[in-house]
Design a protein around this motif. Structure first.
Motif, mmCIF file in Angstrom:
data_model
loop_
_atom_site.group_PDB
_atom_site.id
_atom_site.type_symbol
_atom_site.label_atom_id
_atom_site.label_comp_id
_atom_site.label_asym_id
_atom_site.label_seq_id
_atom_site.Cartn_x
_atom_site.Cartn_y
_atom_site.Cartn_z
ATOM 1 N N PRO A 74 0.793 -1.238 0.000
ATOM 2 C CA PRO A 74 0.000 0.000 0.000
ATOM 3 C C PRO A 74 0.820 1.281 0.000
ATOM 4 N N THR A 75 2.130 1.177 0.221
ATOM 5 C CA THR A 75 2.927 2.406 0.334
ATOM 6 C C THR A 75 3.995 2.530 -0.753
ATOM 7 N N CYS A 93 8.315 1.260 4.384
ATOM 8 C CA CYS A 93 7.571 0.077 4.867
ATOM 9 C C CYS A 93 6.899 0.359 6.212
ATOM 10 N N THR A 94 5.609 -0.005 6.301
ATOM 11 C CA THR A 94 4.871 0.160 7.559
ATOM 12 C C THR A 94 4.807 -1.146 8.345
ATOM 13 N N GLY A 95 5.267 -2.241 7.735
ATOM 14 C CA GLY A 95 5.161 -3.547 8.395
ATOM 15 C C GLY A 95 3.728 -4.059 8.428
ATOM 16 N N LYS A 97 2.462 -6.180 6.386
ATOM 17 C CA LYS A 97 2.580 -7.596 6.049
ATOM 18 C C LYS A 97 1.699 -8.061 4.902
ATOM 19 N N ARG A 113 13.537 -4.708 13.273
ATOM 20 C CA ARG A 113 13.283 -3.272 13.105
ATOM 21 C C ARG A 113 11.818 -3.014 12.758
ATOM 22 N N GLY A 114 11.110 -4.071 12.362
ATOM 23 C CA GLY A 114 9.692 -3.919 12.040
ATOM 24 C C GLY A 114 9.414 -3.776 10.561
ATOM 25 N N ILE B 19 1.803 -14.076 10.124
ATOM 26 C CA ILE B 19 1.490 -12.859 9.364
ATOM 27 C C ILE B 19 0.514 -11.987 10.173
ATOM 28 N N TRP B 20 -0.745 -12.338 10.167
ATOM 29 C CA TRP B 20 -1.746 -11.500 10.828
ATOM 30 C C TRP B 20 -2.383 -12.245 11.999
ATOM 31 N N ASP B 79 -1.369 -3.740 14.794
ATOM 32 C CA ASP B 79 -0.812 -4.848 14.023
ATOM 33 C C ASP B 79 0.404 -4.433 13.201
ATOM 34 N N LEU B 80 0.541 -3.129 12.937
ATOM 35 C CA LEU B 80 1.680 -2.669 12.130
ATOM 36 C C LEU B 80 2.983 -2.961 12.861
ATOM 37 N N GLU B 81 3.954 -3.488 12.121
ATOM 38 C CA GLU B 81 5.232 -3.823 12.753
ATOM 39 C C GLU B 81 6.149 -2.605 12.822
ATOM 40 N N HIS B 82 5.900 -1.617 11.953
ATOM 41 C CA HIS B 82 6.761 -0.421 11.965
ATOM 42 C C HIS B 82 5.856 0.803 12.066
ATOM 43 N N ASN B 85 6.002 4.577 10.640
ATOM 44 C CA ASN B 85 5.760 4.863 9.225
ATOM 45 C C ASN B 85 4.281 4.863 8.857
ATOM 46 N N VAL B 86 3.399 4.912 9.857
ATOM 47 C CA VAL B 86 1.962 4.741 9.561
ATOM 48 C C VAL B 86 1.448 5.776 8.562
ATOM 49 N N ARG B 88 2.762 6.834 6.014
ATOM 50 C CA ARG B 88 3.124 6.485 4.635
ATOM 51 C C ARG B 88 1.901 6.034 3.834
ATOM 52 N N PHE B 89 0.887 5.501 4.547
ATOM 53 C CA PHE B 89 -0.344 5.087 3.862
ATOM 54 C C PHE B 89 -0.983 6.271 3.139
ATOM 55 N N MET B 99 -5.226 -2.604 -0.089
ATOM 56 C CA MET B 99 -5.005 -1.997 1.215
ATOM 57 C C MET B 99 -4.879 -0.475 1.095
#
Lengths: 181, 315
Positions: A74-75, A93-95, A97, A113-114, B19-20, B79-82, B85-86, B88-89, B99
């Protein structure tokens, strides 16, 4: 006519002894943490004793021509880099997945690092004219890397003359990892 | 016999490779429910107009939708791993990524649903306190009602499209999943609104109950199509469907999704419509539980399903 560079990997399964040197070389070159793998070896034993056959397959990201991971991102973090190599930009990357779910080859993982990581065909080495670490270290020289669009190149020659297979081609991903029979 | 040995870690065994988790399932459930609330409220106003005051359970049900959506988005964020950077969406739009579509749909949902809330809650002090806002919204009531139906349906469908677009996961890669999620979401939305029924407006509640009955029957048909299409499909889907037909998710699927979520509620609803039973909380809660377990099951089972290795077939 000028053709774009298309990096591919051709693997001679009959020559692979499953030593795992490619896995260790990758871990060292790319600082892959314990519990994760950018490449790995599968050993498939077929049949019933004493009629047995065995195949070793060095596995990694297939650097698909139609990469579902890139389409799902998505990014724009997952993208196609120079030579058709599929890469992840950790700064974007937002992670989330989505790419991991989208990959039919389970080639991706989330780092501590995520952000998502995977095989890059050692793009940093390739940019300097070197081979990927796994190819350079293989003791049986069963891994071949190069430009499939270069008619005088080793890989193009192997693909033109040897019978080969690709994985899960029915998904339309156009994987660029070839197993030579 | 085929024996496969691999040097890599296995996402089905090693927790760090999963994954999720339940966060995504909770988001899909809450998002679907908000979609349902928006569709039903939008339809109510579009059909009945704004001259008559809507029953309390529609007004209060709608009131919660942005909060429920925010809760869902919080789960998504968790749930976001990083997480840094949210944003960035929202600095890009990726046309091929469901997504990315979803992130932008979520942003549109807020003004559309808040306009509906203002419209539905005229006469309450906190709306009358802002007469300018109310005056701006009321003239466009028809457009607002339609926008709620449209964007609500889009929200409900996209959650299914997101999963069904993954060709790598045969349990998700099914065209029936988006409508199934939409119908299940609208059904959950109706159940949510019925929870707010205060004993008055019995006729409207019965109308909603009738719609709910229709939704459950439609959901049963969609679920039958979902399962039967996989059973009748090629090896990928055919293997995946056995995750709920004898595989590890069988009990969850038949007890919670089918039994508690789809078979018991219409019985209770039918008795309630005949005024032989008053189940103010039980029936809606069962529907909500069924909808939640459906999402949890689909999210988990989808990750376990894999594309059949064609090279094995050739050998």
């Amino acid at each position: 006519m000028f053709k774009k560079i298309r990096y591919v990997m051709a693997i001679e399964t009959a020559k692979c002894v499953g030593c795992g040197a490619c896995v260790f070389a990758c871990k060292q070159e790319n600082d892959v943490p314990v519990g994760f793998a950018r490449d790995w070896v599968e050993q498939e034993v077929h049949g019933t004793y004493p009629v047995l056959s065995m195949e070793n397959r060095s596995q990694r990201c297939q650097h698909c021509d139609r990469p579902p991971c890139v389409y799902a991102c998505p990014t724009g973090a997952s993208h196609v880099g120079p030579g058709g190599i599929t890469l992840v930009d950790g700064d974007l990357c937002t992670g989330c997945k989505a790419c991991i779910a989208a990959c039919p080859y389970d080639a991706r993982y989330v780092t501590s690092r995520g952000v998502v990581d995977k095989c890059t065909f050692c793009a940093h080495r390739v940019a300097q004219g070197m081979e990927p670490a796994c190819v350079a270290v293989c003791p049986t020289s069963c891994l071949h890397f190069g430009d499939a669009n270069d008619p005088n190149g080793e890989v193009a020659g192997l693909l033109a003359t040897r019978r080969h297979r690709r994985q899960k081609t029915h998904l339309g991903t156009e994987p660029q990892l070839y197993w030579l029979d | 016999m085929n024996e496969l040995t691999t040097t890599r870690s296995n996402p089905l065994i090693d927790p760090h490779l999963h994954i999720w988790g339940h966060e995504v399932a909770l988001y899909l459930f809450l998002g679907g429910m908000v979609a349902g609330i928006m569709v039903l409220t939008g339809l109510y106003y579009f059909i009945k107009g704004i001259d008559r005051e809507a029953p309390g359970f529609i007004r209060n049900g709608m009131l919660a939708s942005p909060i429920l959506l925010s809760l869902g988005m919080l789960f998504l964020f968790l749930d976001l791993e990083h997480k840094p950077n949210v944003l960035r969406f929202y600095l890009t739009f990726q046309v091929t990524s469901p997504m990315s579509w979803g992130s932008w749909i979520l942003i549109v949902i807020y003004p559309v649903s808040i306009a509906m809330i203002v419209l539905a809650n005229r006469g309450r002090w906190w709306v009358d306190w802002m007469p300018a806002l109310s005056a701006r919204v009321v003239p466009y009531w028809r457009a607002i009602a339609l926008a709620n139906v449209f964007f609500g349906a889009l929200l409900g469908l996209y959650t299914g499209i997101l999963l069904s677009s993954f060709t790598a996961r045969p349990f998700w890669n099914n065209g029936v999943l988006p409508p199934l999620f939409l119908i299940s979401g609208i059904s959950a939305g109706a159940a949510w609104m019925i929870l707010f029924h205060d004993g008055r407006s019995v006729r409207e509640k019965d109308e909603l109950g009738l719609i709910k009955l229709g939704l459950i029957v439609t959901e049963i048909m969609a679920l039958v199509l979902y399962i039967s299409s996989m059973l009748a499909s090629a090896a990928n889907q055919h293997e995946a469907v056995f995750l709920v037909l004898g595989g590890p998710f069988t009990a969850q699927f038949w007890v919670f999704v089918v039994g508690i979520g789809l078979l018991v509620p219409p019985l209770l609803q039918g008795m309630e419509l005949l005024h032989k039973l008053e189940s103010r909380f039980v029936m809606p809660l069962l529907v909500l539980v069924g909808g939640l377990v459906l999402r949890m099951l689909v999210v988990q089972a989808g990750q376990m399903s894999h594309v059949v290795q064609l090279t094995e077939v050739l050998r």
